[in-house]
Design an enzyme around this catalytic site. Structure first.
Site, PDB file in Angstrom:
ATOM      1  N   HIS A  14      41.216  38.151  35.375  1.00  0.00           N
ATOM      2  CA  HIS A  14      41.776  39.015  36.997  1.00  0.00           C
ATOM      3  C   HIS A  14      42.573  38.058  38.084  1.00  0.00           C
ATOM      4  O   HIS A  14      41.777  37.022  37.939  1.00  0.00           O
ATOM      5  CB  HIS A  14      40.418  39.165  38.262  1.00  0.00           C
TER       6      HIS A  14
ATOM      7  N   HIS B 166      47.471  37.563  40.126  1.00  0.00           N
ATOM      8  CA  HIS B 166      47.949  38.125  40.191  1.00  0.00           C
ATOM      9  C   HIS B 166      49.526  37.433  39.859  1.00  0.00           C
ATOM     10  O   HIS B 166      49.398  35.980  40.468  1.00  0.00           O
ATOM     11  CB  HIS B 166      47.794  38.705  41.841  1.00  0.00           C
TER      12      HIS B 166
ATOM     13  N   LYS C 119      43.994  49.363  36.621  1.00  0.00           N
ATOM     14  CA  LYS C 119      42.754  49.215  38.133  1.00  0.00           C
ATOM     15  C   LYS C 119      42.810  50.519  38.765  1.00  0.00           C
ATOM     16  O   LYS C 119      44.121  50.758  39.506  1.00  0.00           O
ATOM     17  CB  LYS C 119      43.611  48.613  38.548  1.00  0.00           C
TER      18      LYS C 119
ATOM     19  N   HIS D 117      38.638  47.723  42.577  1.00  0.00           N
ATOM     20  CA  HIS D 117      38.541  46.956  43.255  1.00  0.00           C
ATOM     21  C   HIS D 117      37.598  47.927  44.706  1.00  0.00           C
ATOM     22  O   HIS D 117      38.451  49.048  45.006  1.00  0.00           O
ATOM     23  CB  HIS D 117      39.952  46.976  44.471  1.00  0.00           C
TER      24      HIS D 117
ATOM     25  N   HIS E 202      36.395  40.869  41.714  1.00  0.00           N
ATOM     26  CA  HIS E 202      36.191  40.056  42.666  1.00  0.00           C
ATOM     27  C   HIS E 202      34.332  40.212  43.768  1.00  0.00           C
ATOM     28  O   HIS E 202      35.415  40.590  44.479  1.00  0.00           O
ATOM     29  CB  HIS E 202      37.540  39.637  43.427  1.00  0.00           C
TER      30      HIS E 202
ATOM     31  N   ASP F 225      41.558  36.124  40.714  1.00  0.00           N
ATOM     32  CA  ASP F 225      42.131  36.935  41.321  1.00  0.00           C
ATOM     33  C   ASP F 225      43.094  36.061  42.769  1.00  0.00           C
ATOM     34  O   ASP F 225      43.016  35.631  43.423  1.00  0.00           O
ATOM     35  CB  ASP F 225      41.161  37.442  42.217  1.00  0.00           C
TER      36      ASP F 225
HETATM   37  C1  NCD Z   1      45.207  40.877  46.325  1.00  0.00           C
HETATM   38  C2  NCD Z   1      46.680  40.545  46.689  1.00  0.00           C
HETATM   39  O1  NCD Z   1      47.438  39.733  47.180  1.00  0.00           O
HETATM   40  O2  NCD Z   1      47.393  41.434  45.444  1.00  0.00           O
HETATM   41  N1  NCD Z   1      44.872  39.716  47.049  1.00  0.00           N
HETATM   42  C3  NCD Z   1      43.498  39.583  47.364  1.00  0.00           C
HETATM   43  O3  NCD Z   1      43.040  39.133  48.619  1.00  0.00           O
HETATM   44  N2  NCD Z   1      42.789  39.350  46.557  1.00  0.00           N
HETATM   45  C4  NCD Z   1      45.083  42.027  45.951  1.00  0.00           C
HETATM   46  C5  NCD Z   1      43.383  42.199  45.632  1.00  0.00           C
HETATM   47  O4  NCD Z   1      42.837  41.844  44.953  1.00  0.00           O
HETATM   48  O5  NCD Z   1      42.829  42.349  46.342  1.00  0.00           O
HETATM   49 ZN    ZN Z   2      43.134  40.852  42.352  1.00  0.00          ZN
END
Ligand code: NCD
Ligand code: ZN
Length: 346
Positions: free
Chosen positions: A13, A15, A98, A135, A173, A246
């Site tokens: 997981h 971004h 997702k 989420h 998460h 994450d």
């Molecule tokens: C994530 C993001 O910034 O894309 N932020 C986070 O705090 N985890 C989005 C998410 O997974 O909630």
């Molecule tokens: Zn995330």
């Protein structure tokens, strides 16, 4: 133990973002992970197979020459996700879909506003074998932010799992004792990712002595008893839990703001910090399962061939990282010491 060798790990997981971020985020993860599940919460959201495949190509272009890293792509579920969107995504090799809480986190405004309408979508996902990544937070304004994960489980997740017993569900998460317990007691089709920040920190680390925006992520850090429950969960060695950093970068000015964004950019230290936690817990023998086996097994993918060796050596995370566009990002644990380091990566 001063050194540990594990099978090459995966990050289930994270971004990567897009555009100027990719030259930074993709190599940072590819340095030690073989695969990563890439979240689809871009603007606009990656809501159909065509968009997802084009995004995958942009990610691949950002890979260092010779890298064998494999991005695993996800579909963003919206109010208008159709059954064909799921089938087409599956046919295109998209690994999972997702579900975001509408308005609850970064780029989540397109998420479904009423989960009851998603039943046909979940049914097709179950039928074609596409896991649902959740989420797990409600967003009702009257629900306290520290209770939002637990309320989501009670109100929605129990039922989703019950109504779709063959649907694979990853609670992403997780941050609470209740979530760890829910996953432990659920069927083999339910698992969870756990981030380094939720193992290392609790809400005091975000709020005591001044507000620390770089420790702010969603779901938000909880009280220390929940942190302890997560540490106990990974220390158990249960195959229900696996690595999902994450890692979620935001430009510095978006974090250090009167209304700061949620997300910790941990790609440069995540594997090392997990190792530190497992060392603190005296369960380094459980790291290989968490980082390199449980996720692959859950997704039905082969475990990786190579290895990564970490040594117990202290280094300091850089204070900042400059993006291609000249803008700074403050990484997670900036300026702080990490006690494990990746030594060999083959
Ligand atoms: C994530 C993001 O910034 O894309 N932020 C986070 O705090 N985890 C989005 C998410 O997974 O909630
Ligand atoms: Zn995330």
């Amino acid at each position: 133990m001063k050194e540990i060798t594990i099978q090459k790990p995966d990050d289930w997981h994270l971004h990567f973002r897009d555009g100027d971020f990719l030259a930074e985020t993709v190599p940072a993860t590819a340095r030690c992970f073989q695969r990563a599940i890439v979240m689809p919460n871009l603007m606009p959201p990656m809501a159909n197979a065509e968009m997802v495949l084009a995004y995958r190509e942009r990610i691949k272009t950002a890979l260092p020459t010779g890298s064998h890293f494999e991005p695993l792509m996800t579909l963003y579920l919206t109010n208008s996700t159709g059954l064909d969107d799921i089938r087409q995504a599956k046919a295109a090799g998209v690994i999972a879909a997702k579900l975001y809480p509408a308005g609850g986190t970064t780029n989540s405004s397109a998420a479904p506003s009423d989960l009851a309408t998603m039943t046909p979508v979940f049914e097709v996902m179950q039928e074609v074998g596409m896991p649902l990544l959740v989420h797990g937070e409600v967003t009702d304004s009257h629900i306290d932010i520290f209770d939002r994960e637990k309320v989501f489980i009670d109100r929605y997740l129990q039922k989703i799992v019950q109504d779709h017993p063959y649907l694979k569900v990853v609670m992403e998460h997780i941050t609470t004792a209740e979530a760890a317990q829910f996953v432990a007691e659920a069927s083999e089709n339910v698992a969870a990712t756990i981030t380094p920040q939720h193992l290392l920190l609790n809400r005091n680390d975000m709020l005591v002595g001044g507000i620390r925006p770089h420790n702010f992520c969603l779901p938000v850090l909880k009280r220390n008893t929940h942190q302890e429950a997560l540490r106990t969960a990974v220390a158990s060695g249960s195959h229900k839990y696996f690595l999902g950093s994450d890692s979620a970068p935001h430009e510095k000015h978006q974090k250090e703001s009167a209304c700061g964004c949620a997300g910790c950019y941990s790609a440069w230290s995540a594997l090392e910090l997990y190792t530190q936690v497992f060392d603190e817990l005296n369960v380094l023998d459980k790291l290989n399962g968490f980082a390199s086996c449980h996720g692959a097994d859950f997704y039905g993918l082969p475990r990786n061939q190579g290895t990564v060796t970490l040594v117990k050596e202290t280094w300091t995370v850089p204070e900042e990282i400059i993006l291609l566009n000249g803008k700074p990002i403050i990484p997670f644990f900036a300026g702080q010491e990490v006690h494990w380091r990746v030594k060999i990566n083959d």
